[in-house]
Design a protein around this motif. Sequence first.
Motif, mmCIF file in Angstrom:
data_model
loop_
_atom_site.group_PDB
_atom_site.id
_atom_site.type_symbol
_atom_site.label_atom_id
_atom_site.label_comp_id
_atom_site.label_asym_id
_atom_site.label_seq_id
_atom_site.Cartn_x
_atom_site.Cartn_y
_atom_site.Cartn_z
ATOM 1 N N LEU A 110 -5.740 -4.803 -4.493
ATOM 2 C CA LEU A 110 -6.872 -4.477 -3.602
ATOM 3 C C LEU A 110 -7.722 -3.352 -4.195
ATOM 4 O O LEU A 110 -8.911 -3.263 -3.935
ATOM 5 C CB LEU A 110 -6.364 -4.073 -2.207
ATOM 6 C CG LEU A 110 -5.695 -5.177 -1.372
ATOM 7 C CD1 LEU A 110 -5.095 -4.590 -0.090
ATOM 8 C CD2 LEU A 110 -6.705 -6.281 -1.023
ATOM 9 N N MET A 111 -7.098 -2.508 -5.027
ATOM 10 C CA MET A 111 -7.826 -1.389 -5.639
ATOM 11 C C MET A 111 -8.458 -1.798 -6.967
ATOM 12 O O MET A 111 -9.034 -0.959 -7.675
ATOM 13 C CB MET A 111 -6.863 -0.201 -5.854
ATOM 14 C CG MET A 111 -6.260 0.348 -4.560
ATOM 15 S SD MET A 111 -4.947 1.560 -4.867
ATOM 16 C CE MET A 111 -5.913 3.034 -5.153
ATOM 17 N N VAL A 140 3.303 -12.740 -7.385
ATOM 18 C CA VAL A 140 2.625 -11.853 -8.343
ATOM 19 C C VAL A 140 1.423 -12.586 -8.948
ATOM 20 O O VAL A 140 0.314 -12.057 -9.013
ATOM 21 C CB VAL A 140 3.606 -11.410 -9.462
ATOM 22 C CG1 VAL A 140 2.844 -10.732 -10.618
ATOM 23 C CG2 VAL A 140 4.673 -10.464 -8.903
ATOM 24 N N GLU A 141 1.666 -13.826 -9.352
ATOM 25 C CA GLU A 141 0.575 -14.587 -9.991
ATOM 26 C C GLU A 141 -0.534 -14.897 -8.995
ATOM 27 O O GLU A 141 -1.711 -14.894 -9.331
ATOM 28 C CB GLU A 141 1.142 -15.833 -10.673
ATOM 29 C CG GLU A 141 1.839 -15.436 -11.995
ATOM 30 C CD GLU A 141 2.918 -16.411 -12.484
ATOM 31 O OE1 GLU A 141 3.140 -17.446 -11.814
ATOM 32 O OE2 GLU A 141 3.540 -16.107 -13.526
ATOM 33 N N GLU A 142 -0.145 -15.073 -7.722
ATOM 34 C CA GLU A 142 -1.152 -15.315 -6.679
ATOM 35 C C GLU A 142 -2.089 -14.104 -6.547
ATOM 36 O O GLU A 142 -3.266 -14.231 -6.228
ATOM 37 C CB GLU A 142 -0.448 -15.577 -5.347
ATOM 38 C CG GLU A 142 -1.359 -16.135 -4.272
ATOM 39 C CD GLU A 142 -0.623 -16.217 -2.922
ATOM 40 O OE1 GLU A 142 0.468 -16.831 -2.891
ATOM 41 O OE2 GLU A 142 -1.137 -15.646 -1.953
ATOM 42 N N LEU A 143 -1.544 -12.925 -6.831
ATOM 43 C CA LEU A 143 -2.365 -11.707 -6.783
ATOM 44 C C LEU A 143 -3.226 -11.563 -8.037
ATOM 45 O O LEU A 143 -3.949 -10.569 -8.190
ATOM 46 C CB LEU A 143 -1.451 -10.476 -6.656
ATOM 47 C CG LEU A 143 -0.732 -10.275 -5.321
ATOM 48 C CD1 LEU A 143 0.291 -9.146 -5.435
ATOM 49 C CD2 LEU A 143 -1.734 -9.982 -4.207
ATOM 50 N N HIS A 167 -4.694 -1.494 4.647
ATOM 51 C CA HIS A 167 -4.473 -2.428 3.528
ATOM 52 C C HIS A 167 -3.848 -3.741 3.997
ATOM 53 O O HIS A 167 -4.157 -4.811 3.457
ATOM 54 C CB HIS A 167 -3.588 -1.765 2.464
ATOM 55 C CG HIS A 167 -4.364 -0.954 1.468
ATOM 56 N ND1 HIS A 167 -3.881 0.221 0.921
ATOM 57 C CD2 HIS A 167 -5.599 -1.138 0.913
ATOM 58 C CE1 HIS A 167 -4.782 0.719 0.070
ATOM 59 N NE2 HIS A 167 -5.820 -0.088 0.047
ATOM 60 N N LEU A 168 -3.014 -3.684 5.040
ATOM 61 C CA LEU A 168 -2.445 -4.939 5.565
ATOM 62 C C LEU A 168 -3.578 -5.814 6.111
ATOM 63 O O LEU A 168 -3.645 -7.021 5.854
ATOM 64 C CB LEU A 168 -1.431 -4.648 6.682
ATOM 65 C CG LEU A 168 -0.034 -4.217 6.233
ATOM 66 C CD1 LEU A 168 0.850 -3.878 7.435
ATOM 67 C CD2 LEU A 168 0.644 -5.315 5.386
ATOM 68 N N LYS A 169 -4.506 -5.163 6.809
ATOM 69 C CA LYS A 169 -5.645 -5.926 7.369
ATOM 70 C C LYS A 169 -6.468 -6.517 6.229
ATOM 71 O O LYS A 169 -6.781 -7.700 6.224
ATOM 72 C CB LYS A 169 -6.504 -5.013 8.247
ATOM 73 C CG LYS A 169 -7.739 -5.703 8.810
ATOM 74 C CD LYS A 169 -8.436 -4.937 9.888
ATOM 75 C CE LYS A 169 -9.765 -5.588 10.304
ATOM 76 N NZ LYS A 169 -9.901 -7.022 10.013
ATOM 77 N N GLU A 170 -6.771 -5.660 5.221
ATOM 78 C CA GLU A 170 -7.625 -6.109 4.111
ATOM 79 C C GLU A 170 -6.954 -7.254 3.343
ATOM 80 O O GLU A 170 -7.582 -8.257 3.008
ATOM 81 C CB GLU A 170 -7.904 -4.919 3.170
ATOM 82 C CG GLU A 170 -8.947 -5.202 2.109
ATOM 83 C CD GLU A 170 -9.124 -4.031 1.134
ATOM 84 O OE1 GLU A 170 -8.638 -2.900 1.423
ATOM 85 O OE2 GLU A 170 -9.731 -4.262 0.059
#
Lengths: 347, 347
Positions: free
Chosen positions: A191-192, A212-215, A303-306
């Motif tokens: 997210l950062m 991990v790969e999805e991120l 961050h959970l919302k984002e």
Amino acid sequence: MRAVTVTPGVPESLRLREVPEPKPGPGQVLLKPLLVGVCGTDKEIIEGRYGKAPEGSDYLILGHEALAEVAALGKGVDNVSEGDLVVPTVRRPLDCQLPVDYCPPGKYLEHGIWGLHGHAAELSITDAAYLVKVPKELRDIAVLTEPLSVVEKGVELGVESYKARLGSPPKTALVLGAGPVGLLASMVLRLMGVSITAVATRPHDSLKARLVEELGGRYIDAVHERLEGEFDLVIEATGAPSLAVQGLERLAPGGVEVLLGVYPPTGELKGLGSLLTDAVLKNKLVVGSVNAGLRHFERALAHLKEANDSLNGFPKRLITKVVPLERYQEAYVWTHDDIKVVLQVQT
Amino acid sequence: MRAVTVTPGVPESLRLREVPEPKPGPGQVLLKPLLVGVCGTDKEIIEGRYGKAPEGSDYLILGHEALAEVAALGKGVDNVSEGDLVVPTVRRPLDCQLPVDYCPPGKYLEHGIWGLHGHAAELSITDAAYLVKVPKELRDIAVLTEPLSVVEKGVELGVESYKARLGSPPKTALVLGAGPVGLLASMVLRLMGVSITAVATRPHDSLKARLVEELGGRYIDAVHERLEGEFDLVIEATGAPSLAVQGLERLAPGGVEVLLGVYPPTGELKGLGSLLTDAVLKNKLVVGSVNAGLRHFERALAHLKEANDSLNGFPKRLITKVVPLERYQEAYVWTHDDIKVVLQVQT
């Protein structure tokens, strides 16, 4: 009321039992716990290696990762209302003037861990000042707030101490471990906008590797693949001393390693001098981080919302098992492919 | 002109010899070195264990701790004037975008150490952008500026990373070592109002011990006395791996250890896991620090002035031997009771 308890120091004393209902004192709230996450600390307590019952009690109610509803208010409480969805923080200071997450062992109590009952029960109490309100839309994932708060503090320390010295934020991160803490760290770093490489022992077709790969991160199967390269930031979330050393060796100039694990007392290191000289000549920094402050809980919720909105509901997929209170025992056993196991205390 | 040179990699090749006078190019200045401090890095170079001659030269002129007068200006130089008293910084970036003190080995050159001639010569050159002007009143002690700049960076890192996490500056400091770096660190910490405990191997009646006590610090003779207590800040300036570990163990909650030494490659550590867990549970931080930026040189001069004025001329007493160029060999041998030895190149 029913509660999941242990007798601290007695291995495998885990049981669901009837215990008296707690009464909120002034400044306290009565909580109706909904979901309680389970983690490695619970495991240590169940195995009799850690944990302490509250003064005057011979049992300890587990559960420090909780999502609850406010059931009743003690005298003078005005920051929350009945029916609010909340997450309580874990630690309370004991004769300690430092920020609570900096109080050393012996100078704090911790719900469900050390000297204060937890929330794996039909009712629990805590101090109103240590509650974080949860937006209703996050009801399904807010049980991740407490473990994420620990990650938020670690990532904050890593990013800020890098930025303070190099003048710009870190661009690359190595995350050691793909358990809940490791995956939550990868989520926050994603997210950062930090590029992520995650290392764990699961194969590439495992859920952890796929997440991990999805991120958009690179996953390394530590059993079969070598770790290469240098990283601005290393998040150590395996609790393996040898990996903490590898993380330090993998730091780029000015790099920061954040230690979030709890390590077995063993582990030997040869060539300590070379490691220290390398740390000096490359301005490396290592910081240990434990627990978290209220702001980290607030940031965790943001961050959970984002992540929920922008990463395709990523947080929910970290919850791999939800167990009803009656079958509590199943919540305290987990496979390598489980990420976060949650006890559903009540709906 | 005469210059003190070595043939890098050839032990004991130290000699005073005639070499061509340097010519300042655009943006450079010609310097007339006055005083050159000697330190452990010089020792390593003389012993053939470190150091590199400039491109196209088979010798390296020593001297990275210098006080000089500006003798002539290269084209385009307007930040200094002839006759100015100056201290040149040591490091120049080599294909590196990081702040120069964060460039890793291989990405910088260093006057008198690696790829650039030093100032132990009747004339030397450097880039005008890397000069710090020295007030005339500090002429006798400004040769301490370069080693103090390294301390200033380390203390800055220690204090800032403590304050950023605990919300207030450190109150207590342990300084490991009472050589020039250790004593300069004790001096700066004393000026900042931090209480000092210094540990070294000299007896209590030694100059080093007396200088610590003169600063109002507590001195511990490591040969006969045990180190007790916890400290908010540890400055490691001995280069001994075992002391770096002791420093980490002695950190108070949230404490910071700053590593300023260069360590022999050896050194073994048992129980690495316990050390790491302790670092996590007490939020400890360790940071390696090398070289320094321009601002640290400026701050060093300000602290030299303040110490000179308010600590009874303390800095001057750190200079225990001044040797004329002709007897240069005596500058490169020092006893345990020597603190800073200085080569007087010319007056």
